[in-house]
Design an enzyme around this catalytic site. Structure first.
Site, PDB file in Angstrom:
ATOM      1  N   LYS A  53     113.066  53.156  41.644  1.00 51.75           N
ATOM      2  CA  LYS A  53     113.015  53.394  43.094  1.00 51.75           C
ATOM      3  C   LYS A  53     113.573  54.779  43.418  1.00 51.75           C
ATOM      4  O   LYS A  53     113.001  55.528  44.208  1.00 51.75           O
ATOM      5  CB  LYS A  53     113.788  52.287  43.837  1.00 51.75           C
ATOM      6  CG  LYS A  53     113.034  50.959  43.815  1.00 51.75           C
ATOM      7  CD  LYS A  53     113.867  49.741  44.210  1.00 51.75           C
ATOM      8  CE  LYS A  53     113.030  48.481  44.001  1.00 51.75           C
ATOM      9  NZ  LYS A  53     113.739  47.223  44.223  1.00 51.75           N
ATOM     10  N   GLN A  97     119.258  45.071  46.143  1.00 48.04           N
ATOM     11  CA  GLN A  97     118.493  44.561  45.007  1.00 48.04           C
ATOM     12  C   GLN A  97     118.831  43.087  44.765  1.00 48.04           C
ATOM     13  O   GLN A  97     119.998  42.705  44.732  1.00 48.04           O
ATOM     14  CB  GLN A  97     118.803  45.414  43.763  1.00 48.04           C
ATOM     15  CG  GLN A  97     117.953  45.086  42.553  1.00 48.04           C
ATOM     16  CD  GLN A  97     116.467  45.403  42.728  1.00 48.04           C
ATOM     17  OE1 GLN A  97     116.082  46.268  43.517  1.00 48.04           O
ATOM     18  NE2 GLN A  97     115.632  44.707  41.996  1.00 48.04           N
ATOM     19  N   ASP A 120     112.520  46.511  52.786  1.00 46.86           N
ATOM     20  CA  ASP A 120     112.022  45.475  51.881  1.00 46.86           C
ATOM     21  C   ASP A 120     111.107  44.493  52.619  1.00 46.86           C
ATOM     22  O   ASP A 120     110.338  43.769  51.989  1.00 46.86           O
ATOM     23  CB  ASP A 120     113.213  44.653  51.354  1.00 46.86           C
ATOM     24  CG  ASP A 120     113.439  44.801  49.868  1.00 46.86           C
ATOM     25  OD1 ASP A 120     112.490  45.195  49.167  1.00 46.86           O
ATOM     26  OD2 ASP A 120     114.563  44.512  49.426  1.00 46.86           O
TER      27      ASP A 120
END
Ligand code: GUN
Length: 284
Positions: A53, A97, A120
């Site tokens: 990422k 995460q 997200d």
């Protein structure tokens, strides 16, 4: 006839090039999109995803920061970090995460993220808006899958799409997005009986089970578009999908490889969400 391999890596590269131009334009207006990723614990796979990422951010000119915390951080401490990021105007996107250690509620942490920074697309408000078909931040893997299917030139309207797996991250949201593209969607999962009865009728088959090589050519309708979301490390150390690539490529019309299929698209959609978030926040 052998399938065309859907090289997500190449599609992702072209979208990233467009994003890099967009970021350069934003820079001229004094806007630098910023993403902060929070990772808890030392799971090697999660750390590898997070590095991917950060690398993606660098490629397109997004400023990124990784906050690493030990697995014994308390939920309260993590919530304070999220609150500080919510209040930081240089941070346009926040990603925690997953998975988190068992003593921390994923639900509480995701809910603490300001919805406008939820790149997200996991916040209940983002998901609610997606269900309603309102404009919102879409979850990255499902969004990447839809973009990949579009690139095959296959119209989803009226097609039978079968999704295997009902996770919150992939199965549930991708089934909704396929429906919004006017596909007729069937959801299958670990308790589905006679799985082939469904998969053999799929014009589009999305496999997100997390079980290495569970889908073979006997499951696939000739000419189907097959999207393999699985990333499984087998005993040899090799990364493989949920689909038996070598045999399914002989029957499908399009098939994604693992690695290099859905994975690069997921990160690219995250970069896209971060740029969109930065633009929206600049207008406020
Ligand atoms: N863990 C596995 N996939 C994802 C993802 O898309 N987002 C986050 N935050 N964690 C993940």
């Amino acid at each position: 006839m052998a399938a065309t391999i859907l090289q997500g890596k190449e599609v992702a590269q072209s979208i990233r090039a467009e994003l890099a131009n967009e970021v350069a334009e934003l820079n001229k207006q004094g806007i630098v999109p910023g993403l902060t990723v929070v990772i808890v614990g030392d799971d090697p796979a999660s750390h590898s995803y997070v590095r991917g990422k950060a690398k993606g951010c660098e490629e397109v000119g997004i400023s990124s920061e990784i906050i690493m915390k030990d697995a014994d951080i308390t939920e309260e401490e993590l919530l304070i970090i999220i609150q500080q990021l919510n209040e930081n105007p240089n941070v346009n996107g926040i990603l925690v995460q997953l998975p988190l250690p068992a003593h921390i509620s994923e639900h509480a942490v995701i809910e603490a993220i300001a919805p406008e920074k939820d790149v997200d697309g996991f916040h209940p408000i983002s998901i609610g808006n997606m269900v309603l078909g309102n404009e919102t931040m879409l979850p990255c893997t499902p969004h990447g899958i839809i973009e990949l299917i579009k690139r095959t030139g296959t119209s989803m309207a009226g097609k039978h799409a079968v999704v295997i797996g009902r996770s919150n991250i992939v199965g549930k949201p991708v089934s909704l997005l396929l429906q919004q593209e006017n596909a007729t969607v069937t959801m299958c999962h670990s308790r589905t009986q006679n799985l082939e009865d469904y998969t053999q009728k799929a014009d589009i088959l999305v496999v997100a089970t997390g079980r290495a090589h569970m889908i073979g050519k006997e499951h696939v309708k000739p000419g189907a578009v097959v999207i393999d979301v699985g990333v499984n490390r087998i005993e040899t150390g090799k990364l493989v999908g949920d689909v038996k690539f070598d045999e399914v490529k002989e029957v499908a019309s399009f098939l994604t490889p693992v690695p290099g299929g859905v994975g690069p698209m997921t990160i690219t959609m995250l970069l896209k969400n971060t740029v969109v978030a930065a633009k929206k926040q600049a207008k406020q």
